[in-house]
Enzyme design. Structure first.
Site, PDB file in Angstrom:
ATOM      1  N   ASP A   8      47.665  32.268  43.921  1.00 20.36           N
ATOM      2  CA  ASP A   8      45.889  33.721  43.961  1.00 20.36           C
ATOM      3  C   ASP A   8      44.465  32.069  44.405  1.00 20.36           C
ATOM      4  O   ASP A   8      45.463  31.010  44.386  1.00 20.36           O
ATOM      5  CB  ASP A   8      45.037  34.181  42.876  1.00 20.36           C
ATOM      6  CG  ASP A   8      44.210  34.259  42.390  1.00 20.36           C
ATOM      7  OD1 ASP A   8      43.624  34.923  43.114  1.00 20.36           O
ATOM      8  OD2 ASP A   8      43.938  33.827  41.026  1.00 20.36           O
ATOM      9  N   LEU A   9      43.487  32.027  44.481  1.00 20.08           N
ATOM     10  CA  LEU A   9      42.278  31.735  44.748  1.00 20.08           C
ATOM     11  C   LEU A   9      41.375  31.542  43.781  1.00 20.08           C
ATOM     12  O   LEU A   9      41.216  30.164  43.169  1.00 20.08           O
ATOM     13  CB  LEU A   9      41.857  31.603  46.495  1.00 20.08           C
ATOM     14  CG  LEU A   9      40.365  30.974  46.983  1.00 20.08           C
ATOM     15  CD1 LEU A   9      40.772  29.916  47.805  1.00 20.08           C
ATOM     16  CD2 LEU A   9      39.542  31.599  48.344  1.00 20.08           C
ATOM     17  N   ASP A  10      40.516  32.161  43.279  1.00 19.01           N
ATOM     18  CA  ASP A  10      39.117  31.923  42.608  1.00 19.01           C
ATOM     19  C   ASP A  10      40.257  32.025  41.195  1.00 19.01           C
ATOM     20  O   ASP A  10      40.912  32.876  40.666  1.00 19.01           O
ATOM     21  CB  ASP A  10      38.654  32.619  42.851  1.00 19.01           C
ATOM     22  CG  ASP A  10      37.483  33.290  41.425  1.00 19.01           C
ATOM     23  OD1 ASP A  10      37.573  31.879  41.350  1.00 19.01           O
ATOM     24  OD2 ASP A  10      36.959  33.739  40.787  1.00 19.01           O
ATOM     25  N   THR A  16      35.101  28.926  42.129  1.00 22.41           N
ATOM     26  CA  THR A  16      34.242  30.065  42.835  1.00 22.41           C
ATOM     27  C   THR A  16      33.195  31.466  41.693  1.00 22.41           C
ATOM     28  O   THR A  16      32.367  31.343  42.387  1.00 22.41           O
ATOM     29  CB  THR A  16      34.847  31.133  43.515  1.00 22.41           C
ATOM     30  OG1 THR A  16      35.858  31.803  43.457  1.00 22.41           O
ATOM     31  CG2 THR A  16      34.556  29.951  44.937  1.00 22.41           C
ATOM     32  N   LYS A  44      36.768  38.557  37.466  1.00 23.77           N
ATOM     33  CA  LYS A  44      37.326  37.409  37.626  1.00 23.77           C
ATOM     34  C   LYS A  44      38.524  38.631  37.877  1.00 23.77           C
ATOM     35  O   LYS A  44      38.847  38.922  36.940  1.00 23.77           O
ATOM     36  CB  LYS A  44      38.150  36.852  36.413  1.00 23.77           C
ATOM     37  CG  LYS A  44      37.132  35.672  36.325  1.00 23.77           C
ATOM     38  CD  LYS A  44      37.328  34.263  35.611  1.00 23.77           C
ATOM     39  CE  LYS A  44      36.241  33.126  35.145  1.00 23.77           C
ATOM     40  NZ  LYS A  44      36.477  32.138  35.068  1.00 23.77           N
ATOM     41  N   GLY A  45      39.113  38.205  39.353  1.00 30.45           N
ATOM     42  CA  GLY A  45      40.327  39.085  40.021  1.00 30.45           C
ATOM     43  C   GLY A  45      40.075  40.326  40.141  1.00 30.45           C
ATOM     44  O   GLY A  45      40.899  40.688  41.357  1.00 30.45           O
ATOM     45  N   ARG A  48      35.707  43.365  45.292  1.00 26.87           N
ATOM     46  CA  ARG A  48      33.789  43.842  44.888  1.00 26.87           C
ATOM     47  C   ARG A  48      32.923  44.987  44.384  1.00 26.87           C
ATOM     48  O   ARG A  48      32.369  44.915  43.504  1.00 26.87           O
ATOM     49  CB  ARG A  48      32.844  42.964  46.355  1.00 26.87           C
ATOM     50  CG  ARG A  48      31.281  42.849  46.085  1.00 26.87           C
ATOM     51  CD  ARG A  48      31.467  42.427  47.927  1.00 26.87           C
ATOM     52  NE  ARG A  48      31.584  41.588  48.533  1.00 26.87           N
ATOM     53  CZ  ARG A  48      32.327  41.218  50.073  1.00 26.87           C
ATOM     54  NH1 ARG A  48      31.891  41.913  50.447  1.00 26.87           N
ATOM     55  NH2 ARG A  48      33.082  40.483  50.144  1.00 26.87           N
ATOM     56  N   SER A 113      44.724  37.106  47.040  1.00 21.30           N
ATOM     57  CA  SER A 113      43.855  36.598  46.824  1.00 21.30           C
ATOM     58  C   SER A 113      42.978  38.128  47.315  1.00 21.30           C
ATOM     59  O   SER A 113      42.956  39.000  48.067  1.00 21.30           O
ATOM     60  CB  SER A 113      42.666  35.681  47.377  1.00 21.30           C
ATOM     61  OG  SER A 113      41.208  35.910  46.931  1.00 21.30           O
ATOM     62  N   ALA A 114      41.855  38.224  46.038  1.00 17.89           N
ATOM     63  CA  ALA A 114      41.222  39.749  46.535  1.00 17.89           C
ATOM     64  C   ALA A 114      39.924  39.585  47.084  1.00 17.89           C
ATOM     65  O   ALA A 114      39.211  40.328  47.659  1.00 17.89           O
ATOM     66  CB  ALA A 114      41.036  39.959  44.869  1.00 17.89           C
ATOM     67  N   SER A 115      39.600  38.001  47.224  1.00 16.67           N
ATOM     68  CA  SER A 115      38.324  37.766  48.040  1.00 16.67           C
ATOM     69  C   SER A 115      38.557  38.383  49.454  1.00 16.67           C
ATOM     70  O   SER A 115      39.389  38.118  50.431  1.00 16.67           O
ATOM     71  CB  SER A 115      38.129  36.831  47.699  1.00 16.67           C
ATOM     72  OG  SER A 115      37.115  36.130  48.767  1.00 16.67           O
ATOM     73  N   ASN A 117      36.231  36.937  51.051  1.00 15.34           N
ATOM     74  CA  ASN A 117      35.648  35.532  51.794  1.00 15.34           C
ATOM     75  C   ASN A 117      36.336  34.244  51.666  1.00 15.34           C
ATOM     76  O   ASN A 117      36.577  33.071  51.625  1.00 15.34           O
ATOM     77  CB  ASN A 117      34.678  34.829  50.840  1.00 15.34           C
ATOM     78  CG  ASN A 117      33.924  36.074  51.144  1.00 15.34           C
ATOM     79  OD1 ASN A 117      32.679  36.649  52.596  1.00 15.34           O
ATOM     80  ND2 ASN A 117      32.839  36.672  49.824  1.00 15.34           N
ATOM     81  N   LYS A 144      45.305  44.408  42.743  1.00 18.76           N
ATOM     82  CA  LYS A 144      45.822  43.594  41.771  1.00 18.76           C
ATOM     83  C   LYS A 144      45.152  45.058  39.917  1.00 18.76           C
ATOM     84  O   LYS A 144      43.863  44.989  39.837  1.00 18.76           O
ATOM     85  CB  LYS A 144      45.495  42.651  41.148  1.00 18.76           C
ATOM     86  CG  LYS A 144      46.024  41.559  42.420  1.00 18.76           C
ATOM     87  CD  LYS A 144      45.031  40.268  42.126  1.00 18.76           C
ATOM     88  CE  LYS A 144      45.552  39.294  43.456  1.00 18.76           C
ATOM     89  NZ  LYS A 144      44.788  37.873  42.841  1.00 18.76           N
ATOM     90  N   GLU A 168      48.187  32.780  38.792  1.00 13.65           N
ATOM     91  CA  GLU A 168      47.227  33.063  38.612  1.00 13.65           C
ATOM     92  C   GLU A 168      46.509  32.897  37.423  1.00 13.65           C
ATOM     93  O   GLU A 168      47.305  32.531  36.668  1.00 13.65           O
ATOM     94  CB  GLU A 168      47.884  34.333  38.779  1.00 13.65           C
ATOM     95  CG  GLU A 168      47.858  35.888  39.971  1.00 13.65           C
ATOM     96  CD  GLU A 168      46.310  36.479  40.165  1.00 13.65           C
ATOM     97  OE1 GLU A 168      46.011  36.977  40.839  1.00 13.65           O
ATOM     98  OE2 GLU A 168      45.161  35.873  39.193  1.00 13.65           O
ATOM     99  N   ASP A 169      45.057  33.905  37.912  1.00 13.10           N
ATOM    100  CA  ASP A 169      44.405  32.986  36.407  1.00 13.10           C
ATOM    101  C   ASP A 169      44.446  34.662  36.188  1.00 13.10           C
ATOM    102  O   ASP A 169      43.812  34.567  35.183  1.00 13.10           O
ATOM    103  CB  ASP A 169      43.541  32.399  36.933  1.00 13.10           C
ATOM    104  CG  ASP A 169      42.084  33.458  37.456  1.00 13.10           C
ATOM    105  OD1 ASP A 169      43.431  33.692  38.522  1.00 13.10           O
ATOM    106  OD2 ASP A 169      41.127  32.871  37.168  1.00 13.10           O
TER     107      ASP A 169
HETATM  108  P1  B16 Z   1      34.482  38.992  47.759  1.00 12.00           P
HETATM  109  P2  B16 Z   1      40.885  36.469  43.647  1.00 12.00           P
HETATM  110  C1  B16 Z   1      38.408  37.250  43.442  1.00 12.00           C
HETATM  111  O1  B16 Z   1      39.554  36.240  43.988  1.00 12.00           O
HETATM  112  C2  B16 Z   1      37.664  36.986  42.401  1.00 12.00           C
HETATM  113  O2  B16 Z   1      37.991  36.424  40.994  1.00 12.00           O
HETATM  114  C3  B16 Z   1      36.902  38.140  42.336  1.00 12.00           C
HETATM  115  O3  B16 Z   1      35.874  37.291  40.579  1.00 12.00           O
HETATM  116  C4  B16 Z   1      36.179  38.689  43.079  1.00 12.00           C
HETATM  117  O4  B16 Z   1      35.294  40.016  42.912  1.00 12.00           O
HETATM  118  C5  B16 Z   1      37.060  38.581  44.292  1.00 12.00           C
HETATM  119  O5  B16 Z   1      37.875  37.483  45.160  1.00 12.00           O
HETATM  120  C6  B16 Z   1      36.318  39.581  45.221  1.00 12.00           C
HETATM  121  O6  B16 Z   1      35.265  38.705  46.082  1.00 12.00           O
HETATM  122  O7  B16 Z   1      33.217  39.381  46.755  1.00 12.00           O
HETATM  123  O8  B16 Z   1      34.789  37.501  47.862  1.00 12.00           O
HETATM  124  O9  B16 Z   1      35.897  39.832  48.607  1.00 12.00           O
HETATM  125  O10 B16 Z   1      40.676  35.418  42.046  1.00 12.00           O
HETATM  126  O11 B16 Z   1      41.223  36.821  43.892  1.00 12.00           O
HETATM  127  O12 B16 Z   1      41.322  34.868  43.942  1.00 12.00           O
HETATM  128 MG    MG Z   2      42.085  34.210  39.918  1.00 10.98          MG
END
Ligand code: B16
Ligand code: MG
Length: 215
Positions: A8-10, A16, A44-45, A48, A113-115, A117, A144, A168-169
């Site tokens: 996982d990233l964040d 972040t 977290k996780g 968006r 990662s869910a992000s 970005n 997730k 994973e956090d």
């Molecule tokens: P974005 P992860 C997640 O990252 C963040 O923990 C979560 O707070 C955020 O809303 C999500 O990514 C979406 O991010 O707005 O950049 O698409 O923990 O899955 O690496």
């Molecule tokens: Mg995370």
């Protein structure tokens, strides 16, 4: 036999969450309500748009879908103003060392990662080249605790789920790893991540030897 590690990233490789917090808090203030660090834990996780829904729930308001998308886009632009300036010294302790050690032992590496970005962040941290596959929020349709993100990671690496270890956090992320039939190392506290096979406070506590003991 462990053949791959999925990260996982964040909250695992980088923190972040504080940038997400500043951007969501600014949006909440603009909308006329308070958003605390404790509230931020709930995001977290989480994706968006789901985060947007939780934020509005906290403020006790609701908007039509288009308005929510416009607000989430604005929040993302604010958030990106921080992440586009990130530096490699923001990588969480032990991450680079652990990834290099895994590579030395021919373990494949993917991001899960869910992000949306994630690529920008990996590039800023100069970590992109270490990853054999990147599955991020642009490549999945189910959040997730659905295992989609990790199953796609395993598939991209050409390994079976039972040959993977996920880091994973978030509780939902641990559940996703387990639902996918993978081993999971929780990054955080056993109170929250107790279902993981092992819980450590950060990647600085990991080593190839500890990983090998998971099988
Ligand atoms: P974005 P992860 C997640 O990252 C963040 O923990 C979560 O707070 C955020 O809303 C999500 O990514 C979406 O991010 O707005 O950049 O698409 O923990 O899955 O690496
Ligand atoms: Mg995370």
């Amino acid at each position: 036999m462990i053949k791959a590690c999925l990260f996982d990233l964040d909250g695992v490789i980088v923190d972040t969450a504080r940038y997400h917090f500043i951007a969501w808090k600014a949006l909440a203030e603009e909308l006329g309500f308070e958003f605390t660090e404790k509230d931020n834990e709930r995001l977290k996780g989480v994706s968006r748009m789901r985060s947007m829904d939780i934020l509005l729930e906290i403020g006790g308001i609701d908007f039509p879908r288009e308005k929510k998308e416009e607000l989430a886009t604005r929040k993302n632009e604010h958030y990106r103003s921080f992440i586009t300036k990130m530096e490699p010294n923001e990588i969480l302790p032990g991450s680079t060392e652990f990834i290099k050690e895994l590579k030395k032992h021919n373990i494949k590496i993917a991001l899960g990662s869910a992000s949306k970005n994630a690529m920008t962040i990996l590039d800023r941290l100069q970590l992109t080249d270490w990853f054999d596959a990147v599955i991020d929020g642009t490549k999945v349709s189910k959040a997730k605790p659905d295992p989609e993100v990790f199953l796609k990671g395993a598939e991209a690496l050409g390994v079976s789920p039972n040959e993977c270890v996920v880091f994973e956090d978030a509780e939902a992320g641990v559940e996703a790893a387990l639902a996918g039939g993978m081993k999971c190392v929780g990054i955080g506290t056993p109170e929250i991540l107790g279902n993981a096979h092992l819980v450590v406070s950060g990647l600085h506590e990991m080593s190839f030897e500890k990983l090998s003991r998971l099988q």
